[in-house]
Structure formats: C-alpha cells, structure tokens
Design an enzyme around this catalytic site. Structure first.
Site, PDB file in Angstrom:
ATOM      1  N   ASN A   1     -57.518 -14.715 -19.685  1.00 32.97           N
ATOM      2  CA  ASN A   1     -58.279 -15.403 -20.727  1.00 32.97           C
ATOM      3  C   ASN A   1     -59.772 -15.199 -20.437  1.00 32.97           C
ATOM      4  OD1 ASN A   1     -59.776 -17.372 -22.096  1.00 32.97           O
ATOM      5  ND2 ASN A   1     -58.130 -18.874 -22.043  1.00 32.97           N
TER       6      ASN A   1
ATOM      7  N   HIS B   1     -57.522 -15.520 -30.147  1.00 28.34           N
ATOM      8  CA  HIS B   1     -58.100 -15.657 -28.801  1.00 28.34           C
ATOM      9  C   HIS B   1     -56.970 -15.569 -27.791  1.00 28.34           C
ATOM     10  CE1 HIS B   1     -59.829 -17.250 -25.250  1.00 28.34           C
ATOM     11  NE2 HIS B   1     -59.348 -18.471 -25.395  1.00 28.34           N
TER      12      HIS B   1
ATOM     13  N   CYS C   1     -64.560 -20.312 -26.289  1.00 25.28           N
ATOM     14  CA  CYS C   1     -63.618 -19.283 -26.758  1.00 25.28           C
ATOM     15  C   CYS C   1     -63.750 -19.024 -28.258  1.00 25.28           C
ATOM     16  CB  CYS C   1     -62.199 -19.686 -26.401  1.00 25.28           C
ATOM     17  SG  CYS C   1     -62.054 -20.164 -24.677  1.00 25.28           S
TER      18      CYS C   1
END
Ligand SMILES: CC(C)(COP(=O)(O)OP(=O)(O)OC[C@H]1O[C@@H](n2cnc3c(N)ncnc32)[C@H](O)[C@@H]1OP(=O)(O)O)[C@@H](O)C(=O)NCCC(=O)NCCS
Length: 343
Positions: A299, A268, A124
C-alpha cells in the site's frame, strides 16, 4: 459610469490524462523479511491483505528523487516539454521536511520554469484530489498542463514492531500529466471527507510531542518512539467496503458510464480483500480488468493509483483510450473517485 469588469480566465473545454509514469524503489521486501519483525506468517499476510512483497526506498530514493523519475516518464509519454507544465501538485503524507513544499524542488529539477508548485496532504485520496485540482486549473484557464504526483516513503513512518501495519505499507511514486482535451477525459470527481473518523488512521504523535521527550529519536525507553502510522484495521476495512463502493457507483453515475463499459477498475491498493468486496458491491463484470498491483507493491498511499495505472497499461491489461474507474480513500478519512480516460 459602468463598473470595470474583470476579464475572466478562459481554459480548455475538457481535460484528460496525457501521460502516466511510476517509480518503484530497488529494494524488494518479501513477506519473509517482515516475519523477522513481527509474529505473523506469509499465509496470513497474503490471505488478509493480498501482499506478497513491497518495495522500500533506500537513502538515495528520496521523495523528490522518486517523483522526478516518475514525472520524467509521464512527461515523455505525454510528449510535452517540461516548460509547458503550468502547475506541479505533489500529494504526499510522508515528506518529512514540512517547509518548503517538496513540489518546488521537483518543479525546478524537471525544468518547469516558474510553474506554481505545492504539496497537498490527502493521504490515499491524494492522487484523486490532485487530479480534481488539475482539471479545475486547466478548464478554468489557470494552466495548460499540470503535473500531478502521488509519492510516499511510508517506510519512514512504519513501526516495524506493529503487527497491524508493518506488512502493509510500501514506497514509490506515480505521476500523471493532465492537459487540455477535445473530448471529456475526466468525469465529475466524487470527493469528500469524514473528520469524525480522523483517529482510525493517524500518526501516533505530533512531531512537537515526540521531540519534547528526550528519547524520541532513538526509540530508547518505553514511553516514546519515532512517530509512525497507526491504524484501526477493522473500522477502516468496514468503511472502505461499505461506503466506498457507494462513492465508486456515484462516480460512474455522474460520468454516465455503466460498469460494463469500463476498460479498467483501478482502486487505491489498500488491501486486496477491500478490492474484492468492492468488485462484488459494484457488480463489476468479470471482463473488466482490475488493478492488483498491491501484491508486489504493498500500500503506497497517494502513489498507488498512478503506479497501478502504469502497470496495467504496460502489461497490456488495459489500453490507451479505455475508460477507468479510479477511487482513492484513506486517512482523514478522505476519498475521491472519478471515471477517467486512460492515456
Ligand atoms: C489490517 C487487517 C489486514 C487486519 O485484519 P483483521 O482481520 O482485521 O485482523 P484483526 O486485527 O481483527 O485480528 C484478527 C486475528 O489476526 C491476528 N493478527 C493480527 N495481526 C496479525 C499479523 N500481522 N499476523 C498474524 N496474525 C495477526 C490477531 O491477533 C487476531 O487473532 P485472534 O483471532 O486469535 O485474536 C485488516 O483489518 C485490514 O485490512 N484493514 C484495512 C486496512 C487498510 O486497508 N488500510 C489502508 C487504508 S488506506
């Protein structure tokens, strides 16, 4: 006799993001569909993660295809020709064919000539890592423009029966063109890793282990399954909230920017509660717009920051030329934060 001296490469004084673009798969997976796989509720998923729906890629929406689509938009916004791109960096943890790097196919399909092209694995934080590399390549004189892509098909690595991850992950691609600038457009990157916590988010088993067992592919039997991402939610949550707010503050300080000067906060898209906790820790004024793309996108790991950036610019929540604080964090553990000027 004087020793011969290498002529150093000379690059641009500064760099900035010239264009951003995203690709979101066609298929929407609402929470109601996730409830067919796990014992949960729409309310639990929304309140614990902020996610209402995510998108999962179909067979045609490969890592390369999604990347080419996203990159095409970023190149158009930057107003450059693909041949001007002197580097293609693809951040991903879900391209299942390890060799060759998917970046070379993407570079070839986009018409980037012989540009160096390579993949990076920084989960990420991948987009931030890519941005840092691009900035160095441009200022170091090794490229004029660099294409940075964050792309994931996390659905390929999601165990639909795992209550702690089945609702979180999504697929998509985000891309940015980084190039020379007359004024500073990318602040100092605050990046790092903590390998002592490498097990809190990881693939359940290595491919060799999985394939060594006869029932690996179809998941038959009880012992083995197709490898998937596994996460210890609580340690990840605590680390993200406590440690990442400090990293975000360091990025602000290094850039000489205060929170009230930001035109956007684009963390993020890990979990909406993590975002909310970071806002508090940073004492971010209410006037600063915050990316909340996770609600519709889930996500998407390396893709989440450029996707959220594109959405904020398209919706008019943030504007070209505004300063944005970006921060990525995830499996490794790894992190990367910087203040950037929006394209
Ligand atoms: C994954 C996450 C949402 C789980 O939330 P949590 O509050 O930590 O959940 P826990 O695992 O402690 O479980 C709390 C309760 O919810 C239940 N629960 C767990 N998963 C559930 C689900 N999918 N649906 C409904 N209930 C669930 C548990 O059984 C437990 O119930 P109990 O209190 O009766 O025992 C949270 O830990 C999180 O967001 N972590 C960070 C993850 C993240 O952002 N990762 C990305 C980083 S890149």
């Amino acid at each position: 006799m004087t020793k011969p001296q290498i002529r150093p490469a000379t690059g641009a004084q500064y760099s900035r993001i010239h264009g951003v673009g995203g690709y979101r798969p066609v298929r929407v997976i609402p929470n109601s569909e996730v409830l067919e796989w796990i014992d949960s509720s729409d309310e639990w998923i929304r309140t614990r993660s902020g996610i209402a729906e995510r998108r999962w890629a179909g067979p045609e929406e490969s890592v390369a295809e999604m990347s080419v689509q996203a990159a095409g938009k970023a190149i158009a916004q930057a107003g450059i020709a693909p041949e001007q791109i002197g580097g293609v960096i693809v951040a991903t943890v879900s391209h299942l064919k390890q060799t060759p790097a998917i970046a070379t196919e993407i570079a070839e399909r986009l018409g980037c000539g012989t540009a160096p092209a390579f993949d990076i694995s920084a989960a990420c934080a991948g987009f931030g890592y890519g941005l840092g590399l691009a900035d160095g390549m441009i200022r170091g004189g090794n490229a004029e423009y660099v294409l940075v892509i964050g792309v994931e098909r996390l659905s390929d690595l999601t165990d639909k029966s795992d209550r702690s991850t089945a609702f979180i992950f999504g697929d998509g691609a985000g891309a940015a063109i980084v190039g020379p600038s007359d004024t500073p457009g990318i602040g100092k990157l605050i990046w790092g890793s903590d390998g002592s916590q490498r097990d809190v988010i990881s693939q359940t088993q290595a491919w060799d282990t999985a394939f060594a067992k006869p029932d690996a592919i179809n998941g038959a039997g009880t012992e083995t399954k197709w490898p998937a991402l596994r996460m210890e939610g609580q340690p990840v949550f605590r680390w993200a909230v406590w440690e990442m707010a400090k990293v975000a503050q360091q990025a602000l300080d290094a850039a000489g920017i205060t929170a009230d000067q930001l035109g956007a906060f684009i963390p993020h898209q890990a979990n909406m509660r993590i975002t909310d906790a970071m806002i508090k820790a940073l004492k971010l004024p209410e006037s600063v717009p915050v990316a909340r793309d996770i609600a519709e996108t889930g996500n998407t790991s390396a893709a989440s920051i450029p996707l959220a950036m594109e959405r904020m610019l398209e919706s008019g929540e943030a504007h070209s030329g505004d300063l944005a604080l970006i921060i990525g964090f995830g499996a490794g553990l790894v992190y990367a934060a910087a203040v950037v000027t929006l394209p």
